[in-house]
Scaffold this motif. Structure first.
Motif, short mmCIF file in Angstrom:
data_model
loop_
_atom_site.label_atom_id
_atom_site.label_comp_id
_atom_site.label_asym_id
_atom_site.label_seq_id
_atom_site.Cartn_x
_atom_site.Cartn_y
_atom_site.Cartn_z
N ILE A 21 0.88 -1.17 0.00
CA ILE A 21 0.00 0.00 0.00
C ILE A 21 0.92 1.22 0.00
O ILE A 21 1.81 1.32 0.84
N ALA A 22 0.74 2.13 -0.95
CA ALA A 22 1.67 3.26 -1.04
C ALA A 22 0.95 4.51 -1.50
O ALA A 22 -0.08 4.47 -2.18
N GLY A 23 1.51 5.64 -1.11
CA GLY A 23 0.96 6.93 -1.47
C GLY A 23 1.44 7.98 -0.50
O GLY A 23 2.14 7.68 0.47
N PRO A 24 1.09 9.22 -0.72
CA PRO A 24 1.61 10.30 0.12
C PRO A 24 1.05 10.29 1.53
O PRO A 24 -0.03 9.76 1.78
N CYS A 25 1.80 10.87 2.44
CA CYS A 25 1.32 11.03 3.81
C CYS A 25 -0.02 11.74 3.78
O CYS A 25 -0.98 11.31 4.41
N GLU A 28 -2.65 16.53 -0.83
CA GLU A 28 -2.42 17.97 -0.74
C GLU A 28 -3.21 18.75 -1.80
O GLU A 28 -3.70 19.85 -1.55
N SER A 29 -3.27 18.18 -2.98
CA SER A 29 -3.99 18.81 -4.09
C SER A 29 -4.39 17.72 -5.06
O SER A 29 -3.85 16.61 -5.05
N GLU A 30 -5.32 18.03 -5.93
CA GLU A 30 -5.75 17.04 -6.92
C GLU A 30 -4.58 16.69 -7.84
O GLU A 30 -4.38 15.52 -8.18
N GLU A 31 -3.79 17.68 -8.22
CA GLU A 31 -2.65 17.43 -9.09
C GLU A 31 -1.64 16.50 -8.42
O GLU A 31 -1.12 15.57 -9.05
N GLN A 32 -1.35 16.75 -7.14
CA GLN A 32 -0.38 15.91 -6.42
C GLN A 32 -0.88 14.48 -6.30
O GLN A 32 -0.13 13.52 -6.48
N VAL A 33 -2.18 14.31 -5.99
CA VAL A 33 -2.75 12.97 -5.88
C VAL A 33 -2.69 12.24 -7.21
O VAL A 33 -2.25 11.08 -7.30
N MET A 34 -3.09 12.91 -8.29
CA MET A 34 -3.12 12.26 -9.59
C MET A 34 -1.71 11.93 -10.09
O MET A 34 -1.46 10.85 -10.63
N GLU A 228 5.00 5.42 2.64
CA GLU A 228 4.64 6.75 2.17
C GLU A 228 5.48 7.13 0.95
O GLU A 228 6.72 7.11 1.01
N SER A 229 4.79 7.46 -0.14
CA SER A 229 5.45 7.79 -1.40
C SER A 229 4.80 9.03 -2.00
O SER A 229 3.58 9.13 -2.08
N HIS A 230 5.65 9.96 -2.43
CA HIS A 230 5.20 11.28 -2.88
C HIS A 230 5.94 11.61 -4.17
O HIS A 230 7.12 11.27 -4.33
N GLN A 242 10.35 11.28 5.58
CA GLN A 242 10.18 9.83 5.53
C GLN A 242 9.52 9.33 4.24
O GLN A 242 9.32 8.13 4.08
N GLN A 243 9.22 10.23 3.33
CA GLN A 243 8.57 9.83 2.10
C GLN A 243 9.58 9.59 0.98
O GLN A 243 10.64 10.24 0.94
N VAL A 244 9.26 8.65 0.10
CA VAL A 244 10.14 8.31 -1.02
C VAL A 244 9.39 8.53 -2.33
O VAL A 244 8.16 8.52 -2.37
N THR A 245 10.14 8.70 -3.40
CA THR A 245 9.51 8.83 -4.72
C THR A 245 9.01 7.46 -5.18
O THR A 245 9.48 6.42 -4.70
N PRO A 246 8.05 7.41 -6.10
CA PRO A 246 7.61 6.12 -6.64
C PRO A 246 8.77 5.32 -7.24
O PRO A 246 8.80 4.09 -7.13
#
Length: 356
Positions: A21-25, A28-34, A228-230, A242-246
């Motif tokens: 399961i991965a994704g941002p903490c 923040e915005s629709e653009e960031q989520v997408m 957590e991935s951002h 603590q977040q990593v890129t995809p």
């Protein structure tokens, strides 16, 4: 309480370790989520996590975008086919998340520690069939953790898993939250079919610790990872460190060694037999030590000597810790062992002295 859990796997997700399961903490915005979601989907991630409501230690910080972010997850799910997961802490959160088709709910550490909040969530979940993941409480209390699980189970939810995110401590050294692996291991012993997912992001608090902690979780037979991935971690609105890129996440997962915990070779059986024999010897030695403690208690009683001798206790801890390090063990481990032995010794001496 006897509990039988059903699989938390959703259609189209293979029953292989690790479930990821991965994704941002935080959303923040629709653009960031997408953007983040598309990148994760391209890496093969099937479940997207994002914090919609963020419990903060102090007021004034970013506490999440709230309900406005749920349509973003809906859009991501429709476009990529990813499942979505969010944290809930109140009845209103549960109602809103389910109304927008969120697939998995998780309950945070602060909420798990509050039986009133857990009961409110359990009541809100009655009549629904949704996987629920329950994080360990902030303090290392396995009974409180189990109590939270039982409340959700009694509400009719059988697709339950737990998330090990470590435990808060004033003595912070390497980790943001101490792993204390023995607690989820004990939980697995009591409930063998309860899925356990590790949260290396919150245990480590630093992105460079995500990989080694993930490997430790796999080596201990955990079922999955929530990481957590951002798309741009350094600019994240919460928990940036603590977040990593995809892309980094994909590398971490590709380097994991997944060992088959079901295979028991003849050599492993022999080694386990040796462990059993050594454990018996340890218990015999501890029993002998306690008998000597009893003799010391008798002497102290006859001579009106107080039980706790602080200087002697300090001497034992210092010397044994040094000896343990010389033998290849960590100072923290040896100290913890002898603190427990000393506590039992003092308890035994007090019982004997006060037994008129």
């Amino acid at each position: 309480m006897e509990m039988e859990f059903e699989s938390i796997l959703l259609p189209g997700i293979e029953a292989t370790r690790p479930l990821v399961i991965a994704g941002p903490c935080s959303a923040e915005s629709e653009e960031q989520v997408m953007t983040t979601g598309r990148e994760l989907a391209a890496k093969g991630i099937k479940i997207f996590r994002a914090g919609i409501w963020k419990p903060r230690t102090k007021p004034g910080g970013f506490e999440g975008v709230g309900v406005v972010g749920l349509p973003w997850l809906q859009r991501l799910k429709h476009e990529t086919g990813m499942y979505t997961a969010v944290e809930v802490a109140t009845k209103a959160h549960v109602d809103a998340a389910l109304a927008f088709g969120v697939d998995i709910l998780w309950i945070g550490a602060r909420t798990t520690a509050n039986p009133f909040a857990m009961q409110e969530i359990a009541d809100a979940l009655k009549g629904h069939d949704v996987p629920v993941l329950i994080k360990n409480p902030v303090n290392p209390d396995i009974e409180l953790w189990i109590g939270g699980i039982e409340r959700i189970y009694r509400a009719g939810i059988t697709r339950i898993g737990v998330i090990h995110r470590g435990f808060s401590s004033a003595d912070k050294k390497i980790y943001r939250n101490l792993p204390q692996w023995h607690l989820p291991i004990e939980l697995r012993r009591r409930y063998p079919n309860l899925p356990i997912i590790c949260d290396p992001s919150h245990i480590g608090g630093r992105r460079d610790l995500v990989q080694p902690l993930s490997q430790q979780a796999m080596d201990l037979g955990f079922d999955g990872l929530i990481i957590e991935s951002h798309c741009n971690p350094d600019c994240a609105w919460s928990d940036a460190k603590q977040q990593v890129t995809p892309e980094t996440l994909q590398q971490i997962l590709s380097e994991l060694v997944i060992r088959d915990h079901a295979v028991t070779t003849e050599s492993l059986t022999d080694l386990r037999h040796q462990i059993d024999e050594i454990d018996e010897q340890i218990l015999e030695i501890l029993a002998k030590r306690m008998r000597v403690s009893g003799e010391i208690a008798q002497y102290k009683k006859e001579n009106d000597v107080q039980v706790l001798q602080a200087g002697r206790y300090d001497e034992i801890l210092t010397k044994r810790s040094q000896q343990g390090v010389e033998m290849g063990m960590s100072e923290e481990f040896v100290k913890e062992v002898f603190e427990a032995i000393h506590a039992e010794s003092v308890r035994k001496q007090l019982a004997l002295i006060n037994n008129k």
